[in-house]
Write a protein that holds these residues in place. Structure first.
Motif, PDB file in Angstrom:
ATOM      1  N   ALA A 132       0.828  -1.215   0.000  1.00 18.60           N
ATOM      2  CA  ALA A 132       0.000   0.000   0.000  1.00 18.60           C
ATOM      3  C   ALA A 132       0.855   1.255   0.000  1.00 18.60           C
ATOM      4  N   THR A 133       2.119   1.148   0.397  1.00 18.11           N
ATOM      5  CA  THR A 133       3.004   2.313   0.315  1.00 18.11           C
ATOM      6  C   THR A 133       3.187   2.754  -1.135  1.00 18.11           C
ATOM      7  N   HIS A 134       3.012   1.840  -2.069  1.00 17.86           N
ATOM      8  CA  HIS A 134       3.052   2.163  -3.500  1.00 17.86           C
ATOM      9  C   HIS A 134       1.773   1.637  -4.154  1.00 17.86           C
ATOM     10  N   ALA A 135       0.663   2.116  -3.617  1.00 14.52           N
ATOM     11  CA  ALA A 135      -0.654   1.612  -3.998  1.00 14.52           C
ATOM     12  C   ALA A 135      -1.039   1.931  -5.427  1.00 14.52           C
ATOM     13  N   PHE A 136      -0.544   3.079  -5.961  1.00 14.84           N
ATOM     14  CA  PHE A 136      -1.015   3.554  -7.260  1.00 14.84           C
ATOM     15  C   PHE A 136       0.128   3.925  -8.195  1.00 14.84           C
ATOM     16  N   ASP A 137      -0.086   3.652  -9.473  1.00 19.31           N
ATOM     17  CA  ASP A 137       0.794   4.115 -10.553  1.00 19.31           C
ATOM     18  C   ASP A 137      -0.127   4.592 -11.665  1.00 19.31           C
ATOM     19  N   LEU A 138      -0.638   5.804 -11.499  1.00 16.87           N
ATOM     20  CA  LEU A 138      -1.725   6.320 -12.337  1.00 16.87           C
ATOM     21  C   LEU A 138      -1.171   6.932 -13.616  1.00 16.87           C
ATOM     22  N   LYS A 139      -1.389   6.238 -14.723  1.00 19.03           N
ATOM     23  CA  LYS A 139      -0.870   6.661 -16.018  1.00 19.03           C
ATOM     24  C   LYS A 139      -1.986   6.996 -17.014  1.00 19.03           C
ATOM     25  N   THR A 140      -3.128   6.349 -16.870  1.00 19.26           N
ATOM     26  CA  THR A 140      -4.204   6.500 -17.844  1.00 19.26           C
ATOM     27  C   THR A 140      -4.809   7.896 -17.815  1.00 19.26           C
ATOM     28  N   SER A 141      -4.964   8.443 -16.614  1.00 16.64           N
ATOM     29  CA  SER A 141      -5.583   9.765 -16.464  1.00 16.64           C
ATOM     30  C   SER A 141      -4.746  10.608 -15.528  1.00 16.64           C
ATOM     31  N   ALA A 142      -4.719  11.907 -15.810  1.00 16.51           N
ATOM     32  CA  ALA A 142      -3.935  12.831 -14.970  1.00 16.51           C
ATOM     33  C   ALA A 142      -4.722  13.369 -13.788  1.00 16.51           C
ATOM     34  N   THR A 143      -6.009  13.081 -13.698  1.00 12.67           N
ATOM     35  CA  THR A 143      -6.866  13.711 -12.701  1.00 12.67           C
ATOM     36  C   THR A 143      -6.341  13.530 -11.282  1.00 12.67           C
ATOM     37  N   TYR A 144      -5.977  12.319 -10.932  1.00 14.52           N
ATOM     38  CA  TYR A 144      -5.527  12.024  -9.564  1.00 14.52           C
ATOM     39  C   TYR A 144      -4.076  11.553  -9.547  1.00 14.52           C
ATOM     40  N   ARG A 145      -3.312  11.979 -10.539  1.00 21.06           N
ATOM     41  CA  ARG A 145      -1.951  11.461 -10.683  1.00 21.06           C
ATOM     42  C   ARG A 145      -1.058  11.791  -9.487  1.00 21.06           C
ATOM     43  N   ARG A 146      -1.406  12.802  -8.721  1.00 21.83           N
ATOM     44  CA  ARG A 146      -0.594  13.129  -7.539  1.00 21.83           C
ATOM     45  C   ARG A 146      -0.553  11.972  -6.541  1.00 21.83           C
ATOM     46  N   PHE A 147      -1.513  11.029  -6.625  1.00 20.83           N
ATOM     47  CA  PHE A 147      -1.535   9.886  -5.717  1.00 20.83           C
ATOM     48  C   PHE A 147      -0.536   8.805  -6.123  1.00 20.83           C
ATOM     49  N   THR A 148       0.096   8.947  -7.276  1.00 17.91           N
ATOM     50  CA  THR A 148       1.058   7.972  -7.763  1.00 17.91           C
ATOM     51  C   THR A 148       2.258   7.861  -6.826  1.00 17.91           C
ATOM     52  N   TRP A 149       2.804   6.675  -6.734  1.00 16.90           N
ATOM     53  CA  TRP A 149       3.841   6.352  -5.741  1.00 16.90           C
ATOM     54  C   TRP A 149       5.083   7.222  -5.859  1.00 16.90           C
ATOM     55  N   ASN A 150       5.417   7.670  -7.068  1.00 16.12           N
ATOM     56  CA  ASN A 150       6.642   8.459  -7.264  1.00 16.12           C
ATOM     57  C   ASN A 150       6.321   9.883  -7.706  1.00 16.12           C
ATOM     58  N   SER A 151       5.182  10.398  -7.277  1.00 11.35           N
ATOM     59  CA  SER A 151       4.754  11.737  -7.668  1.00 11.35           C
ATOM     60  C   SER A 151       5.783  12.794  -7.266  1.00 11.35           C
ATOM     61  N   LYS A 152       6.066  13.678  -8.185  1.00 12.29           N
ATOM     62  CA  LYS A 152       6.915  14.834  -7.879  1.00 12.29           C
ATOM     63  C   LYS A 152       6.057  16.011  -7.425  1.00 12.29           C
ATOM     64  N   GLU A 153       4.839  16.070  -7.947  1.00 12.63           N
ATOM     65  CA  GLU A 153       3.907  17.128  -7.573  1.00 12.63           C
ATOM     66  C   GLU A 153       3.558  17.053  -6.092  1.00 12.63           C
ATOM     67  N   TRP A 154       3.346  15.842  -5.598  1.00 10.58           N
ATOM     68  CA  TRP A 154       2.971  15.575  -4.205  1.00 10.58           C
ATOM     69  C   TRP A 154       3.970  14.551  -3.701  1.00 10.58           C
ATOM     70  N   ASP A 155       5.099  15.015  -3.237  1.00 15.73           N
ATOM     71  CA  ASP A 155       6.298  14.204  -2.993  1.00 15.73           C
ATOM     72  C   ASP A 155       5.977  12.804  -2.470  1.00 15.73           C
ATOM     73  N   GLY A 156       6.248  11.806  -3.311  1.00 11.53           N
ATOM     74  CA  GLY A 156       6.016  10.425  -2.911  1.00 11.53           C
ATOM     75  C   GLY A 156       4.572   9.996  -2.959  1.00 11.53           C
ATOM     76  N   GLY A 157       3.685  10.872  -3.430  1.00 12.07           N
ATOM     77  CA  GLY A 157       2.294  10.515  -3.611  1.00 12.07           C
ATOM     78  C   GLY A 157       1.580  10.113  -2.342  1.00 12.07           C
ATOM     79  N   PHE A 158       0.515   9.327  -2.526  1.00 13.67           N
ATOM     80  CA  PHE A 158      -0.313   8.889  -1.399  1.00 13.67           C
ATOM     81  C   PHE A 158       0.512   8.185  -0.336  1.00 13.67           C
ATOM     82  N   GLY A 159       1.435   7.309  -0.758  1.00 11.53           N
ATOM     83  CA  GLY A 159       2.214   6.537   0.211  1.00 11.53           C
ATOM     84  C   GLY A 159       2.969   7.418   1.182  1.00 11.53           C
ATOM     85  N   ARG A 160       3.753   8.341   0.652  1.00  6.76           N
ATOM     86  CA  ARG A 160       4.576   9.178   1.533  1.00  6.76           C
ATOM     87  C   ARG A 160       3.751  10.233   2.257  1.00  6.76           C
TER      88      ARG A 160
END
Length: 328
Positions: A132-160
């Motif tokens: 769950a620390t890397h629960a998401f890798d959102l590529k299809t849509s940009a809407t919630y991409r900040r939740f992605t595990w390696n997000s730069k917009e939201w450092d570390g995404g949902f996990g971090r």
């Protein structure tokens, strides 16, 4: 006649909706009336086996109403953890009291992600397991991409941002070195650890690396002692792997007061360890603000047959539908 047809339509829809999940009404217990949604979907650690068993324990022994969701292949309706773009039923989160999350690198459509994001933005409690620390890798849509595990917009995404850490690396040697859980110094009286002796937790999954110290507000409860092999009697590895030991279970808050419990342990085989099951049950009580009701030694007996598959990519049972799991 129209009323009869309307009733039949509702029944058909309800039956169809049940085809993609396992619903377990709670029996008597402190959790009576509390609704838990357990969301599975990882390719390796058999969350599709672990979460139904955990749900049975919570419903049977503690009274919680549990709904288990799965990664479903839309072609045939079977549970397929390798299909990363579909977890139907997430609307159950709209009325959930607790989310137990065990997913890995999911790329869900916006319509499904919205229920998850709404839940998180409401600051509701979460129990997070292993990937769950890397629960998401959102590529299809940009809407919630900040939740992605390696997000730069939201450092570390949902996990971090929410749980306290994202995926970094294996710390122990994967499938070679197992983990013994040592109570973090000073945390012996934490209610989540009630009935759990230091060293009592042993799991075959390896320790994950995390950044030390954990994010502000996170409190380590269990440290992962890396063992030389895959048996609970194996010795601890000497050197840097255990100096310092990595946290493998911690608590944290997010938003104003949302409670989070995260553990980087949690394969289906890990649930064969009784103290680990007790850790998850105790954490459920705590996340719901029910820590005063955690028993001295919570009942965590396995419910029904439980013979989990070894963790491995591609190692899931093929052709299984949620309905096949409902009576087990």
């Amino acid at each position: 006649m129209r009323r009869v047809l309307s009733i039949l339509f509702i029944v058909v829809i309800a039956a169809y909706a049940a085809d993609d999940r396992v619903v377990l009404p709670g029996k008597n217990g402190p959790g009576k009336g509390k609704r838990i949604v357990l969301v599975s979907g990882d390719e390796e650690y058999r969350s599709e086996q672990a979460l139904p068993q955990l749900a049975r324990i919570l419903a049977e022994h503690h009274g919680f109403d549990c709904t288990v969701l799965f990664a479903i292949d839309p072609q045939d309706g079977t549970i397929n953890p390798n299909y990363t773009g579909n977890i139907p039923g997430l609307e159950a989160l709209d009325s959930a009291d607790l989310l137990i999350l065990f997913t890995r690198f999911r790329d869900l459509p916006d319509a499904q992600m919205k229920h998850f994001v709404d839940y998180v933005e409401a600051g509701k409690p979460i129990v997070a397991m292993r990937t769950a620390t890397h629960a998401f890798d959102l590529k299809t849509s940009a809407t919630y991409r900040r939740f992605t595990w390696n997000s730069k917009e939201w450092d570390g995404g949902f996990g971090r941002q929410v749980l306290g850490e994202t995926w970094i690396n294996h710390h122990g040697r994967h499938a070679v070195q197992s983990t013994r859980g040592i109570v973090a110094p000073g945390q012996e009286r934490d209610p989540i650890l009630r009935g759990i002796p230091s060293g009592g937790i042993w799991v075959p999954t390896d320790v994950y690396e995390v950044r030390l110290p954990l994010r502000e507000g996170a409190q380590p409860l269990i440290l992962g002692e890396v063992l030389e092999g895959m048996q609970p009697s194996d010795r601890a590895v000497a050197g840097k792997a255990n100096d310092p030991m990595m946290p493998v279970a911690w608590t944290k808050t997010y938003g104003k007061s949302g409670r989070v419990f995260t553990t980087t342990m949690g394969s289906s085989q890990d649930l064969l360890n009784e103290p680990f099951r007790r850790l998850l049950v105790n954490a459920t009580y705590w996340a719901l603000g029910m820590e005063r009701r955690i028993p001295a030694r919570a009942d965590v007996a396995l419910v029904g047959a439980y013979d989990p598959l070894p963790f491995a990519f591609g190692g899931f049972a093929k052709g299984v539908k949620p309905a096949d799991l409902a009576g087990r």
